[in-house]
Write a protein that holds these residues in place. Structure first.
Motif, short mmCIF file in Angstrom:
data_model
loop_
_atom_site.label_atom_id
_atom_site.label_comp_id
_atom_site.label_asym_id
_atom_site.label_seq_id
_atom_site.Cartn_x
_atom_site.Cartn_y
_atom_site.Cartn_z
N CYS A 333 0.83 -1.21 0.00
CA CYS A 333 0.00 0.00 0.00
C CYS A 333 0.86 1.26 0.00
O CYS A 333 0.35 2.36 0.14
CB CYS A 333 -0.94 0.00 1.21
N ASN A 334 2.17 1.09 -0.16
CA ASN A 334 3.10 2.22 -0.19
C ASN A 334 4.25 1.88 -1.13
O ASN A 334 5.19 1.18 -0.74
CB ASN A 334 3.62 2.53 1.21
N ALA A 335 4.18 2.37 -2.35
CA ALA A 335 5.19 2.01 -3.35
C ALA A 335 6.57 2.55 -3.00
O ALA A 335 7.58 2.04 -3.50
CB ALA A 335 4.77 2.52 -4.73
N VAL A 336 6.65 3.56 -2.14
CA VAL A 336 7.96 4.08 -1.73
C VAL A 336 8.70 3.04 -0.90
O VAL A 336 9.87 2.73 -1.14
CB VAL A 336 7.80 5.40 -0.95
N SER A 337 8.03 2.48 0.11
CA SER A 337 8.67 1.44 0.92
C SER A 337 8.86 0.16 0.11
O SER A 337 9.83 -0.58 0.31
CB SER A 337 7.87 1.17 2.20
N LEU A 338 7.96 -0.10 -0.82
CA LEU A 338 8.13 -1.25 -1.72
C LEU A 338 9.44 -1.13 -2.50
O LEU A 338 10.23 -2.09 -2.56
CB LEU A 338 6.95 -1.34 -2.69
N ALA A 339 9.68 0.03 -3.11
CA ALA A 339 10.90 0.23 -3.89
C ALA A 339 12.14 0.05 -3.02
O ALA A 339 13.14 -0.54 -3.46
CB ALA A 339 10.89 1.61 -4.53
N ARG A 340 12.09 0.54 -1.79
CA ARG A 340 13.22 0.39 -0.88
C ARG A 340 13.46 -1.09 -0.57
O ARG A 340 14.60 -1.56 -0.56
CB ARG A 340 12.96 1.17 0.40
N ASP A 341 12.39 -1.83 -0.31
CA ASP A 341 12.53 -3.25 0.00
C ASP A 341 13.03 -4.05 -1.20
O ASP A 341 13.86 -4.95 -1.05
CB ASP A 341 11.20 -3.82 0.48
N LEU A 342 12.57 -3.71 -2.39
CA LEU A 342 13.02 -4.42 -3.59
C LEU A 342 14.52 -4.20 -3.81
O LEU A 342 15.24 -5.13 -4.23
CB LEU A 342 12.24 -3.96 -4.82
N ALA A 343 14.98 -3.00 -3.54
CA ALA A 343 16.41 -2.71 -3.71
C ALA A 343 17.26 -3.55 -2.76
O ALA A 343 18.43 -3.84 -3.05
CB ALA A 343 16.68 -1.23 -3.48
N ALA A 344 16.68 -3.96 -1.64
CA ALA A 344 17.40 -4.78 -0.67
C ALA A 344 17.32 -6.27 -0.99
O ALA A 344 17.92 -7.08 -0.28
CB ALA A 344 16.84 -4.53 0.73
N MET A 345 16.61 -6.61 -2.06
CA MET A 345 16.47 -8.01 -2.47
C MET A 345 16.85 -8.18 -3.94
O MET A 345 16.03 -8.60 -4.76
CB MET A 345 15.04 -8.50 -2.24
N PRO A 346 18.07 -7.83 -4.34
CA PRO A 346 18.44 -7.84 -5.75
C PRO A 346 18.39 -9.22 -6.41
O PRO A 346 18.27 -9.31 -7.64
CB PRO A 346 19.87 -7.29 -5.75
N SER A 347 18.46 -10.29 -5.63
CA SER A 347 18.40 -11.63 -6.21
C SER A 347 16.98 -12.02 -6.63
O SER A 347 16.80 -12.98 -7.38
CB SER A 347 18.95 -12.66 -5.22
N LEU A 348 15.99 -11.30 -6.11
CA LEU A 348 14.60 -11.56 -6.46
C LEU A 348 14.16 -10.46 -7.43
O LEU A 348 13.93 -9.33 -7.03
CB LEU A 348 13.73 -11.57 -5.20
N ARG A 349 14.05 -10.80 -8.69
CA ARG A 349 13.78 -9.81 -9.73
C ARG A 349 12.29 -9.63 -9.97
O ARG A 349 11.55 -10.60 -10.15
CB ARG A 349 14.44 -10.23 -11.05
N PRO A 350 11.79 -8.39 -9.96
CA PRO A 350 10.39 -8.14 -10.27
C PRO A 350 10.06 -8.60 -11.70
O PRO A 350 10.76 -8.26 -12.65
CB PRO A 350 10.26 -6.62 -10.15
N ARG A 351 9.04 -9.39 -11.81
CA ARG A 351 8.65 -9.96 -13.10
C ARG A 351 7.35 -9.35 -13.63
O ARG A 351 7.24 -9.06 -14.81
CB ARG A 351 8.50 -11.48 -12.93
N ARG A 352 6.36 -9.18 -12.74
CA ARG A 352 5.07 -8.59 -13.13
C ARG A 352 4.62 -7.63 -12.05
O ARG A 352 4.96 -7.81 -10.87
CB ARG A 352 3.99 -9.66 -13.30
N ALA A 353 3.82 -6.65 -12.45
CA ALA A 353 3.27 -5.70 -11.47
C ALA A 353 1.90 -5.24 -11.93
O ALA A 353 1.60 -5.21 -13.13
CB ALA A 353 4.20 -4.50 -11.31
N GLN A 354 1.09 -4.89 -10.95
CA GLN A 354 -0.25 -4.36 -11.25
C GLN A 354 -0.66 -3.38 -10.17
O GLN A 354 -0.55 -3.67 -8.98
CB GLN A 354 -1.27 -5.50 -11.35
N VAL A 355 -1.12 -2.22 -10.61
CA VAL A 355 -1.65 -1.20 -9.70
C VAL A 355 -3.14 -1.41 -9.55
O VAL A 355 -3.86 -1.62 -10.53
CB VAL A 355 -1.35 0.21 -10.23
N LEU A 356 -3.62 -1.37 -8.30
CA LEU A 356 -5.05 -1.52 -8.02
C LEU A 356 -5.49 -0.33 -7.19
O LEU A 356 -4.89 -0.01 -6.16
CB LEU A 356 -5.33 -2.83 -7.27
N ASP A 357 -6.54 0.35 -7.63
CA ASP A 357 -6.95 1.60 -6.97
C ASP A 357 -7.81 1.30 -5.76
O ASP A 357 -9.04 1.39 -5.78
CB ASP A 357 -7.72 2.48 -7.96
N MET A 358 -7.13 0.96 -4.66
CA MET A 358 -7.81 0.62 -3.41
C MET A 358 -8.46 1.84 -2.76
O MET A 358 -9.45 1.72 -2.04
CB MET A 358 -6.79 -0.01 -2.44
#
Length: 374
Positions: A333-358
């Motif tokens: 629910c917060n793409a800013v913290s998501l981006a930070r967490d993804l940067a800390a997991m470089p071995s796990l590569r984002p493959r698909r994404a979808q935005v949902l207007d909650m």
């Protein structure tokens, strides 16, 4: 969506009010793409918009004014009540209940809490509507003093609101900026609200988290289930599982599923849902998601995380990075913290994404990302 409260300057919570809904959704996806620009190979699925109004299944209404003339809504900068009982974000069932609830405040002589003066009793009315139209009502009080009056007049309230299934009192004696306290007194025989979402009954108890937008929550669960079925993991963890929405919808007779959640009440509801659905290989435990992962002897094939706005944090990100987990589904629910967490997991590569207007009419949104270890 047109809002008289916004136009009059009485409530400005909806910062995107007046912007066409399609433009809101496009702007949210653009914002998310910018935050995840470091992953050029990421496949973006079409965003899920849902309805722009009447979507909130839960209302956290501050009670102001007096017992004789209560306001239900928010407080202004001086701590005085602003009545928002016709808020266009709330579901029709919630809107229909608000006048009756205001009358009950008067009938039971529940003095609204005065924030500047720190006097009075009734702080909030927390009302949740199920997809079937049933209601859960929670009175947030400073003390137990008004409970006897609430019990006395409760039969009349239930006669006026026959859809009222669960009623409780939450005690919040402290003067602090939180919505609820730790202690809950259930006043009805029924203690769970049945939320039928995406083909499954989820049991919501007081003090349990559930997504604000039922339509978008269903879309989240369906998408996660599709991705999990495609990958076919033999084992799965649902961390920050709440009432078990992801775990239950991703369950399979051939799959071991574990859900972890700090809220004991949410876990109790999730266990009830698993039992009713006959899901024998799904179990739920109360505990901290990070502590659970760090203490585990083995890692599952796939992990679903649905953390609060702060994200999963450094410790859990590091554990995921160095684990044998092949896939992660991250619902944020917060793409800013998501981006930070993804940067800390470089071995796990984002493959698909979808935005949902909650959260239409606001800048907030949900985004779900599928991560894969090459």
């Amino acid at each position: 969506m047109q809002c008289s409260y916004f136009d009059a300057g009485r409530c400005r919570s909806c910062t995107l009010m007046g912007v066409p809904h399609a433009e809101q959704v496009a702007g949210k996806e653009r914002h998310c793409r910018e935050l995840l620009v470091a992953y050029p190979g990421l496949e973006w699925l079409p965003p899920v918009a849902g309805g722009g109004s009447g979507y909130r299944n839960k209302a956290k209404m501050v009670v102001g004014g007096t017992a004789a003339a209560p306001t239900i809504g928010i407080l202004d900068a001086d701590g005085h009540g602003i009545d928002l009982r016709a808020c266009g974000l709330c579901s029709p069932g919630l809107l229909a209940a608000f006048p009756t609830l205001a009358e009950f405040v008067t009938r039971a002589n529940l003095t609204p809490y005065d924030v500047p003066g720190r006097t009075g009793e009734l702080k909030y009315l927390l009302v949740t509507e199920s997809p079937g139209g049933e209601l859960m009502l929670r009175f947030v009080l400073r003390s137990q003093e008004p409970v006897a009056r609430i019990r006395k007049h409760l039969p009349a309230l239930r006669a006026d609101l026959p859809q009222l299934a669960v009623v409780s009192v939450n005690l919040l004696p402290e003067h602090k900026a939180v919505v609820e306290g730790d202690r809950e007194l259930v006043l009805t025989r029924t203690s769970t609200l049945r939320m039928h979402v995406a083909g499954l009954d989820l049991h919501l108890r007081p003090q349990s988290f559930f997504q604000t937008n039922t339509e978008i929550a269903a879309a989240l669960y369906r998408r996660a289930s599709e991705w999990v079925d495609e990958l076919g993991p033999a084992s799965l963890w649902d961390l920050y599982c709440g009432v078990g929405g992801f775990a239950l919808h991703c369950a399979d007779p051939t799959r071991d599923v574990v859900g972890i959640e700090t809220s004991v009440e949410a876990v109790a509801g999730a266990r009830l849902s698993a039992r009713d659905a006959g899901l024998g290989r799904v179990r739920f435990e109360a505990g901290d998601a990070t502590a659970f992962a760090l203490a585990a002897d083995d890692a599952p094939d796939l992990v679903i995380v649905n953390p609060p706005r702060r994200g999963v944090g450094a410790e859990l990100s590091a554990w995921l990075e160095h684990s044998s987990v092949r896939h992660v589904i991250y619902s944020s629910c917060n793409a800013v913290s998501l981006a930070r967490d993804l940067a800390a997991m470089p071995s796990l590569r984002p493959r698909r994404a979808q935005v949902l207007d909650m959260f239409p009419q606001t800048t907030h949104y949900e985004v779900m990302v599928l991560l894969e270890r090459p």
